[in-house]
Motif scaffolding. Structure first.
Motif, PDB file in Angstrom:
ATOM      1  N   PHE A 101      -1.866   1.995  -5.180  1.00 46.40           N
ATOM      2  CA  PHE A 101      -0.430   1.729  -5.126  1.00 46.40           C
ATOM      3  C   PHE A 101      -0.074   0.502  -5.960  1.00 46.40           C
ATOM      4  O   PHE A 101       0.894   0.501  -6.733  1.00 46.40           O
ATOM      5  CB  PHE A 101       0.012   1.532  -3.680  1.00 46.40           C
ATOM      6  CG  PHE A 101       1.398   0.978  -3.542  1.00 46.40           C
ATOM      7  CD1 PHE A 101       2.498   1.821  -3.604  1.00 46.40           C
ATOM      8  CD2 PHE A 101       1.592  -0.382  -3.367  1.00 46.40           C
ATOM      9  CE1 PHE A 101       3.790   1.303  -3.492  1.00 46.40           C
ATOM     10  CE2 PHE A 101       2.878  -0.906  -3.247  1.00 46.40           C
ATOM     11  CZ  PHE A 101       3.977  -0.062  -3.316  1.00 46.40           C
ATOM     12  N   GLU A 102      -0.847  -0.571  -5.788  1.00 45.24           N
ATOM     13  CA  GLU A 102      -0.573  -1.811  -6.520  1.00 45.24           C
ATOM     14  C   GLU A 102      -0.739  -1.619  -8.018  1.00 45.24           C
ATOM     15  O   GLU A 102       0.033  -2.165  -8.825  1.00 45.24           O
ATOM     16  CB  GLU A 102      -1.483  -2.920  -5.996  1.00 45.24           C
ATOM     17  CG  GLU A 102      -1.133  -3.339  -4.582  1.00 45.24           C
ATOM     18  CD  GLU A 102      -2.231  -4.084  -3.862  1.00 45.24           C
ATOM     19  OE1 GLU A 102      -1.929  -4.727  -2.833  1.00 45.24           O
ATOM     20  OE2 GLU A 102      -3.412  -4.016  -4.286  1.00 45.24           O
ATOM     21  N   LEU A 103      -1.746  -0.836  -8.412  1.00 43.88           N
ATOM     22  CA  LEU A 103      -1.934  -0.528  -9.827  1.00 43.88           C
ATOM     23  C   LEU A 103      -0.690   0.164 -10.379  1.00 43.88           C
ATOM     24  O   LEU A 103      -0.207  -0.177 -11.474  1.00 43.88           O
ATOM     25  CB  LEU A 103      -3.164   0.359 -10.008  1.00 43.88           C
ATOM     26  CG  LEU A 103      -3.420   0.892 -11.416  1.00 43.88           C
ATOM     27  CD1 LEU A 103      -3.764  -0.242 -12.378  1.00 43.88           C
ATOM     28  CD2 LEU A 103      -4.547   1.941 -11.392  1.00 43.88           C
ATOM     29  N   GLY A 104      -0.167   1.146  -9.646  1.00 43.04           N
ATOM     30  CA  GLY A 104       1.021   1.843 -10.090  1.00 43.04           C
ATOM     31  C   GLY A 104       2.236   0.941 -10.150  1.00 43.04           C
ATOM     32  O   GLY A 104       3.049   1.027 -11.084  1.00 43.04           O
ATOM     33  N   PHE A 105       2.373   0.042  -9.182  1.00 46.75           N
ATOM     34  CA  PHE A 105       3.512  -0.872  -9.145  1.00 46.75           C
ATOM     35  C   PHE A 105       3.488  -1.805 -10.357  1.00 46.75           C
ATOM     36  O   PHE A 105       4.515  -2.016 -11.013  1.00 46.75           O
ATOM     37  CB  PHE A 105       3.493  -1.688  -7.855  1.00 46.75           C
ATOM     38  CG  PHE A 105       4.704  -2.561  -7.674  1.00 46.75           C
ATOM     39  CD1 PHE A 105       5.809  -2.090  -6.984  1.00 46.75           C
ATOM     40  CD2 PHE A 105       4.738  -3.839  -8.199  1.00 46.75           C
ATOM     41  CE1 PHE A 105       6.933  -2.894  -6.831  1.00 46.75           C
ATOM     42  CE2 PHE A 105       5.854  -4.644  -8.057  1.00 46.75           C
ATOM     43  CZ  PHE A 105       6.956  -4.177  -7.368  1.00 46.75           C
ATOM     44  N   ASN A 138       0.840  -1.191   0.000  1.00 53.91           N
ATOM     45  CA  ASN A 138       0.000   0.000   0.000  1.00 53.91           C
ATOM     46  C   ASN A 138       0.874   1.240   0.000  1.00 53.91           C
ATOM     47  O   ASN A 138       2.096   1.170   0.177  1.00 53.91           O
ATOM     48  CB  ASN A 138      -0.956  -0.003   1.206  1.00 53.91           C
ATOM     49  CG  ASN A 138      -0.212  -0.125   2.524  1.00 53.91           C
ATOM     50  OD1 ASN A 138       0.547   0.760   2.907  1.00 53.91           O
ATOM     51  ND2 ASN A 138      -0.426  -1.233   3.226  1.00 53.91           N
ATOM     52  N   ALA A 139       0.238   2.382  -0.203  1.00 58.51           N
ATOM     53  CA  ALA A 139       0.985   3.634  -0.330  1.00 58.51           C
ATOM     54  C   ALA A 139       1.693   4.027   0.960  1.00 58.51           C
ATOM     55  O   ALA A 139       2.716   4.718   0.933  1.00 58.51           O
ATOM     56  CB  ALA A 139       0.040   4.747  -0.768  1.00 58.51           C
ATOM     57  N   THR A 140       1.177   3.585   2.102  1.00 59.57           N
ATOM     58  CA  THR A 140       1.768   3.962   3.387  1.00 59.57           C
ATOM     59  C   THR A 140       3.049   3.196   3.681  1.00 59.57           C
ATOM     60  O   THR A 140       4.074   3.782   4.048  1.00 59.57           O
ATOM     61  CB  THR A 140       0.755   3.727   4.526  1.00 59.57           C
ATOM     62  OG1 THR A 140      -0.421   4.497   4.274  1.00 59.57           O
ATOM     63  CG2 THR A 140       1.355   4.126   5.862  1.00 59.57           C
ATOM     64  N   SER A 141       2.996   1.872   3.516  1.00 61.85           N
ATOM     65  CA  SER A 141       4.144   1.037   3.889  1.00 61.85           C
ATOM     66  C   SER A 141       4.926   0.514   2.699  1.00 61.85           C
ATOM     67  O   SER A 141       5.944  -0.162   2.864  1.00 61.85           O
ATOM     68  CB  SER A 141       3.665  -0.146   4.745  1.00 61.85           C
ATOM     69  OG  SER A 141       2.701  -0.918   4.035  1.00 61.85           O
TER      70      SER A 141
END
Length: 284
Positions: free
Chosen positions: A146-150, A115-118
């Motif tokens: 976040f996962e989409l961006g990764f 996730n974007a936080t961790s």
């Protein structure tokens, strides 16, 4: 409707199959759960007991289901957290077997990476597995932003850039994408959460109030319900609205209880008869 759900299992609390199966059953879905771990509780507690299953174990269970004719008439294979290459390969093998017996079945994958936080909290080999082998096999994926961006090597932060990232991931294989926990700076109210569903040439977004809790397993419930409602209705907007309404009530009940674990059973009417308090808005 019938699903094969390959996910973790915990005895205390609700994550993985221990979160997804009951809501699906409550809306009339016949679920065949296959477990990847059998833990006492989810790992967020920092300590847990119980065994991890191997890819061989998963294959053996799926083979046994196949020998009983259980892979015929399946509508979807559902998967979540994948702890290693062997489990991932076993899941992909199960998808191929299901589609051999049930050609119209879809593979719905929650590509759990972080996730974007961790940031990313899975091993490098799992990152490669998800990005390079699992996502191209999937028909429906349910990443967070976040996962989409990764997966796409992009940085989606606005609605426009998130839609562009969705288009990029759809080029890899999935025809339908549900982006959970969308956050974007152009949104006026920081006290809301959004989900975005894209399928065909349509894109729909829905907004719910942000509640002050972290609820392990809510993503597993979201992925399961959205998959079932999309298959049942053929409408991304309708599936998004029903899923958001059900999950919000589940989270409200959990917050009110003061408990750490999802109030999954106590919220069962929210799956069968959601309040439908939120409407999806078309953005493309």
């Amino acid at each position: 409707m019938r699903m094969l759900s390959i996910q973790s299992s915990v005895s205390y609390g609700h994550v993985g199959n221990s979160a997804a199966v009951f809501p699906l059953q409550r809306i009339g879905v016949e679920v065949m759960p296959v477990y990847t771990v059998a833990f006492s509780n989810h790992t967020g507690y920092g300590a847990w007991r119980g065994p991890m299953l191997t890819g061989t174990d998963v294959r053996e269970i799926v083979t046994g289901i196949e020998e009983r004719g259980g892979l015929e008439g399946v509508d979807a294979v559902l998967s979540g957290y994948q702890g290693g290459d062997d489990i991932g390969d076993a899941i992909l093998d199960a998808v191929d077997r299901v589609k051999h017996h049930s050609p119209n079945a879809i593979y719905a994958c929650d590509p759990v990476l972080g996730n974007a936080t961790s940031g990313c909290h899975v091993a490098p080999e799992v990152q490669n597995l998800i990005r390079d082998r699992v996502v191209p096999h999937a028909d429906l994926i349910t990443p967070n932003q976040f996962e989409l961006g990764f997966i796409t090597n992009t940085n989606p932060t606005t609605l426009e850039s998130t839609l562009e990232s969705v288009d990029r991931v759809r080029e890899l294989g999935p025809s339908t994408v549900l982006v959970t926990s969308v956050q974007r700076p152009e949104r006026a109210d920081d006290n809301v959460m959004e989900m975005l569903a894209v399928t065909g040439d349509e894109a729909w977004i829905i907004e719910t109030p942000k509640l002050p809790l972290k609820a392990n397993g809510s993503g597993d419930v979201t992925a399961a319900l959205f998959t079932a409602h999309l298959l049942g209705t053929g409408s991304a907007a309708g599936a998004l609205a029903r899923t958001a309404s059900s999950v919000f009530t589940l989270l409200e009940n959990t917050l009110a209880s003061g408990q750490r674990e999802l109030q999954l059973v106590e919220s069962q009417e929210a799956y069968a008869h959601p309040a439908m308090q939120f409407d999806a808005r078309r953005v493309r």
